[in-house]
Design an enzyme around this catalytic site. Sequence first.
Site, PDB file in Angstrom:
ATOM      1  N   CYS A   1       0.728  -1.199   0.119  1.00 49.04           N
ATOM      2  CA  CYS A   1      -0.010  -0.061  -0.095  1.00 49.04           C
ATOM      3  C   CYS A   1       0.778   1.387  -0.081  1.00 49.04           C
ATOM      4  O   CYS A   1       0.400   2.287  -0.456  1.00 49.04           O
ATOM      5  CB  CYS A   1      -0.861   0.045   1.216  1.00 49.04           C
ATOM      6  SG  CYS A   1      -1.898  -1.240   1.203  1.00 49.04           S
TER       7      CYS A   1
ATOM      8  N   HIS B   1      12.173   2.545   5.770  1.00 45.27           N
ATOM      9  CA  HIS B   1      12.206   0.996   5.626  1.00 45.27           C
ATOM     10  C   HIS B   1      12.635  -0.045   6.526  1.00 45.27           C
ATOM     11  O   HIS B   1      13.790   0.366   7.220  1.00 45.27           O
ATOM     12  CB  HIS B   1      13.057   0.634   4.351  1.00 45.27           C
ATOM     13  CG  HIS B   1      12.470  -0.578   3.581  1.00 45.27           C
ATOM     14  ND1 HIS B   1      12.418  -1.730   4.178  1.00 45.27           N
ATOM     15  CD2 HIS B   1      11.735  -0.721   2.190  1.00 45.27           C
ATOM     16  CE1 HIS B   1      12.029  -2.635   3.365  1.00 45.27           C
ATOM     17  NE2 HIS B   1      11.695  -2.088   2.146  1.00 45.27           N
TER      18      HIS B   1
ATOM     19  N   HIS C   1      -3.539  19.734   6.909  1.00 45.61           N
ATOM     20  CA  HIS C   1      -4.386  18.760   6.289  1.00 45.61           C
ATOM     21  C   HIS C   1      -3.510  17.222   6.352  1.00 45.61           C
ATOM     22  O   HIS C   1      -2.300  17.302   6.122  1.00 45.61           O
ATOM     23  CB  HIS C   1      -4.827  18.887   4.899  1.00 45.61           C
ATOM     24  CG  HIS C   1      -5.603  20.330   4.523  1.00 45.61           C
ATOM     25  ND1 HIS C   1      -6.841  20.414   5.117  1.00 45.61           N
ATOM     26  CD2 HIS C   1      -5.305  21.383   4.084  1.00 45.61           C
ATOM     27  CE1 HIS C   1      -7.202  21.612   4.728  1.00 45.61           C
ATOM     28  NE2 HIS C   1      -6.324  22.206   4.101  1.00 45.61           N
TER      29      HIS C   1
ATOM     30  N   HIS D   1      -3.149   6.792   5.091  1.00 46.18           N
ATOM     31  CA  HIS D   1      -3.622   5.741   4.568  1.00 46.18           C
ATOM     32  C   HIS D   1      -4.767   4.971   4.808  1.00 46.18           C
ATOM     33  O   HIS D   1      -4.899   4.704   6.028  1.00 46.18           O
ATOM     34  CB  HIS D   1      -2.507   4.558   4.348  1.00 46.18           C
ATOM     35  CG  HIS D   1      -2.880   3.469   3.881  1.00 46.18           C
ATOM     36  ND1 HIS D   1      -3.373   3.066   2.624  1.00 46.18           N
ATOM     37  CD2 HIS D   1      -2.446   2.183   4.478  1.00 46.18           C
ATOM     38  CE1 HIS D   1      -3.617   1.715   2.306  1.00 46.18           C
ATOM     39  NE2 HIS D   1      -3.096   1.149   3.282  1.00 46.18           N
TER      40      HIS D   1
ATOM     41  N   HIS E   1     -14.770   4.562   3.996  1.00 48.82           N
ATOM     42  CA  HIS E   1     -16.113   4.418   4.137  1.00 48.82           C
ATOM     43  C   HIS E   1     -16.744   4.093   2.675  1.00 48.82           C
ATOM     44  O   HIS E   1     -17.424   3.223   2.518  1.00 48.82           O
ATOM     45  CB  HIS E   1     -17.013   5.451   4.965  1.00 48.82           C
ATOM     46  CG  HIS E   1     -18.517   5.023   4.969  1.00 48.82           C
ATOM     47  ND1 HIS E   1     -19.513   5.539   4.143  1.00 48.82           N
ATOM     48  CD2 HIS E   1     -19.435   4.374   5.968  1.00 48.82           C
ATOM     49  CE1 HIS E   1     -20.505   5.111   4.356  1.00 48.82           C
ATOM     50  NE2 HIS E   1     -20.704   4.318   5.357  1.00 48.82           N
TER      51      HIS E   1
ATOM     52  N   ASN F   1     -10.369   0.148   1.156  1.00 50.58           N
ATOM     53  CA  ASN F   1      -9.003   0.134   1.180  1.00 50.58           C
ATOM     54  C   ASN F   1      -8.645   0.012  -0.428  1.00 50.58           C
ATOM     55  O   ASN F   1      -8.547  -1.176  -0.829  1.00 50.58           O
ATOM     56  CB  ASN F   1      -8.317  -0.865   1.942  1.00 50.58           C
ATOM     57  CG  ASN F   1      -6.772  -0.945   1.918  1.00 50.58           C
ATOM     58  OD1 ASN F   1      -6.318  -0.155   1.365  1.00 50.58           O
ATOM     59  ND2 ASN F   1      -6.092  -1.427   3.015  1.00 50.58           N
TER      60      ASN F   1
END
Length: 451
Positions: free
Chosen positions: A177, A256, A342, A346, A375, A379
């Site tokens: 992702c 990482h 803002h 994820h 919603h 995902n």
Amino acid sequence: MSVISENSIIPTFTYPPLIIAAATITFLVLIYLLSTKPRPVYLIDFICYRPPSHLRVSMANFAEHLEIYSIQPRDTIDFQVKMAEKSGIGNESAFPLSLHRIPLDNSLPFSRQETETVLFTAVDQILDKHKVNPKSIDILITNCSIFCPTPSISSTVINKFGFRSNVKSFSLSGMGCGAGLVAVGLAKDLLKVSKNSLALVLSMEAVTPSGYNGNIKSMLLANALFRMGGVAVLLSNKKQDQSRAKYKLKYLFRTHMGSDDRAYQSVYQQSDDTGEVGVSLSRSLLHVAANALKLNITELGPRVLPISEMFLYLKSVVQCKFLNRERGGEIYVPDFKKAFEHFCIHAGGRAVIDAVEGRLKLSREDGEASRMTLHRFGNTSSSSVWYELAYLEAKGRVKNGDRVWQIGFGSGFKCNSAVWECVSEIDSDVRNAWSDCIDSYPVEIPDVADH
């Protein structure tokens, strides 16, 4: 006493030539430095794919479909339905056509169909909106973690739209992702060495081939969470594009954790004892994500936080380490709302959003774009942070000068941050993936305990 004769040659012009030479060298060095200084990376625009209404899957439809086609035992079906209901995903998210079939078809042709549907639609829309000729694209980067066909996804896009033969193309896979911001980072690095160039970044995850038909609970979670989606992002380092750009990239940091075994295995594709392949999401995932975020903001914080916040943080570190060893103490969490207007976290799931909000001491309003994206669209993997930014734009909340923090997590394990500065007046009336329903949001999402 020395006497200079009339015939002596006085070196009147000895020093001026040296001064002129030094000035010339200095001027040339300055010209070189100015010419080699990387130009800003501008985000001209982005288009998020909006699935058609006939591909939407309600919770009732999700449960019914499992009842009809699944050969899994009753408790496995009930577990998936329960996880879907607790996920924070509503009734408007979408599955690709392959998963609406009975029985479902996760074959290669349907995987290609889903990928082409999402990316071709987004690319066609962004090129048409800005009147960009496909042959003017200099850099093309695609990312899709699970589906990695031959020819590559980038080659498929090149073939469809007729890009130039010398376009710099890349296909990223297996990065989960967080790959969307990795792709933006790659584009940024390429734009440093490619003058006057346009880069097109395409991010998605193919849902068709990623379903799991076994009984291991940690591998069933992905079935309940992932939905159809994707994004096309148009970047440029051309000076003339500054006037039409929406945002300027300020920072991009990647962390990482792959050297740590627990982090490496927290999101792991594997096969079970029966040979069924799926992606396992471990119980330690949230803990791993929290550690990755902590390391990431350690690098990001000094670049974006005001001095007052950095002072309070360092003061708390010193107190906890040296003054309050016996009593312990709490490290001060800087107020990132003083650095950003803002936040785009994820939309990996309700628990992910809750964990990041808690770690950064954010309010539920700060995480609204993430919760509403989860919603409405579910995902969507690497493209979720772009649906969130589209939500903020559709709500008319992003103003010229505002700073946006996108936070992405991915297998490996990694945490990536991108900081954008708005450099234009965002028109909330311009249609995007939210335009048909934005007036209905935000919606109230019941707490997990209410299910």
